[in-house]
Design a protein around this motif. Sequence first.
Motif, PDB file in Angstrom:
ATOM      1  N   PHE A  74       5.360   4.716  -1.834  1.00 20.46           N
ATOM      2  CA  PHE A  74       5.283   3.707  -0.581  1.00 20.46           C
ATOM      3  C   PHE A  74       6.542   2.775  -0.652  1.00 20.46           C
ATOM      4  CE2 PHE A  74       3.079  -0.174   1.463  1.00 20.46           C
ATOM      5  CZ  PHE A  74       2.508   1.068   2.623  1.00 20.46           C
ATOM      6  N   SER A  75       7.224   2.582   0.690  1.00 23.05           N
ATOM      7  CA  SER A  75       8.494   2.155   0.821  1.00 23.05           C
ATOM      8  C   SER A  75       8.259   0.629   0.821  1.00 23.05           C
ATOM      9  CB  SER A  75       9.298   2.577   2.106  1.00 23.05           C
ATOM     10  OG  SER A  75      10.353   1.842   2.173  1.00 23.05           O
TER      11      SER A  75
ATOM     12  N   LEU B  69       0.371   3.139  -4.687  1.00 20.67           N
ATOM     13  CA  LEU B  69       1.548   3.893  -4.092  1.00 20.67           C
ATOM     14  C   LEU B  69       3.110   3.226  -4.252  1.00 20.67           C
ATOM     15  CD1 LEU B  69      -0.399   5.207  -1.031  1.00 20.67           C
ATOM     16  CD2 LEU B  69       0.187   6.446  -3.333  1.00 20.67           C
ATOM     17  N   LEU B  70       2.756   2.004  -4.031  1.00 21.04           N
ATOM     18  CA  LEU B  70       4.285   1.285  -4.080  1.00 21.04           C
ATOM     19  C   LEU B  70       4.860   1.159  -5.509  1.00 21.04           C
ATOM     20  CD1 LEU B  70       5.922  -0.880  -2.536  1.00 21.04           C
ATOM     21  CD2 LEU B  70       4.510  -2.763  -3.414  1.00 21.04           C
TER      22      LEU B  70
ATOM     23  N   ILE C 202      -6.414  -1.764  -0.705  1.00 23.88           N
ATOM     24  CA  ILE C 202      -5.175  -2.555  -1.241  1.00 23.88           C
ATOM     25  C   ILE C 202      -4.765  -2.182  -2.474  1.00 23.88           C
ATOM     26  CG2 ILE C 202      -4.431  -4.942  -1.504  1.00 23.88           C
ATOM     27  CD1 ILE C 202      -6.242  -5.785   0.597  1.00 23.88           C
ATOM     28  N   ILE C 203      -5.781  -1.728  -3.355  1.00 21.23           N
ATOM     29  CA  ILE C 203      -5.239  -1.458  -4.862  1.00 21.23           C
ATOM     30  C   ILE C 203      -4.426  -0.125  -4.809  1.00 21.23           C
ATOM     31  CG2 ILE C 203      -5.976  -0.898  -6.950  1.00 21.23           C
ATOM     32  CD1 ILE C 203      -8.108  -2.907  -6.811  1.00 21.23           C
TER      33      ILE C 203
END
Length: 419
Positions: free
Chosen positions: A320-321, A314-315, A308-309
């Motif tokens: 990450f979209s 990536l976000l 999750i981290i």
Amino acid sequence: MQTLLAVIVIFGLLVFIHEWGHLVFAKRAGILCREFAIGFGPKIFSFTRNETLYTIRLLPLGGFVRMAGEDVELIQIKPGYEVGLTFNDEGLVKEIITNNKSKHPDCTVIQVEHADTEHQLIIRGYKDEEEELVEYKLDRKAMVIKDEVPMQIAPYDRQFASKTVGQRALAIFAGPLMNFVLAVVILTLYALIAGMPVNESVVGEVTEDGAAIDAGLVAGDRITAIDGESVTTWEEMTAIIQAAPNETLSLDVLRGDESFNVSLTTQVREIPDAEPQGVIGVMASTERSFLGSISYGFTQTYEFTRLIIEAIGLLVTGQFSLDALAGPVGIYNYTGEVTAMGILVLFQWAAILSVNLGIVNLLPLPALDGGRLMFIGLEAIRGKPIDPQKEGVVHFIGFALLMLLMLAVTWNDINQLFL
């Protein structure tokens, strides 16, 4: 209905455990906790126990623990107010009635000259029939009654701001911490029920519609090599299979003392936003042990946390979209899909959501626990607290932005339903 029930149970549990963490550690620090709430908006159920009002509210969008002094105190008794007083057996003021005094005919009515409900715990005023100033001491648990609704006073040593940096930080951190603890417990129970995957290239179960059953593989078969490449662990075996969708593979198999070779063509599993993977329809073998299950609970919680981290990283970096984020509608749909897969898969999904809730709450964003911890950390560095009003404005703006993000993500979820 089954999905709705699963969502209510899972999210109710996650929010309850999170807020319970805040409540327990706040009370251990001596902080007066006025309310423990599941949900927001109008109350649909409530009861009071040990100074705290426990409520279930209409909108299932989270929860909160309202600690005395965390926000501006609502109790204000200004000079000139006419109030009624009632007393306990020790002669201390136990109730201050601010209006509707006619409903309390036995109260002593005074016109307030000065009141201090935090430090001195006194109230001074003039009685109707006397001109002399009279001072009364307040019980530490005295109630201020307005519109027949009582609210307990909060002496300064019972307020959030009076506690040490460490005590306040622990009371805030305890909420996310309990989500990680809950994930460990859920995954430990999962391992006790379903068993722990064994990291060996041994077939634990063969699905009815996979390539493995057509090739004659059965539970207990050990895969020793694929296309001449030796494998000993489940990760090694699955890595080769997943990298070869819709390809023919040659498997060396050991069944008891018998060795033989089979050929099969892998099936294709489509994965959103990723390359398709090869599968053959086998599951890992499992084992059961109490201590091993506890270890599994911790290691899987760590793995979920790490993944999750990484996704959040990536976000943040734009790899990450935002379209991939799921809001309440998306999570509801995913929960429905998981529920259809069985209770054990639902266990794992609940653990993932619990870890996710813990991590998101620790992000250093205003209105989240991480943002509040950030302000406490700044106080520790500066040696003095941030102006409460300025901090409150920052948290209010942060909360508004989070609500806008929630609306945007929910709108995206709804759009996805019609694509």
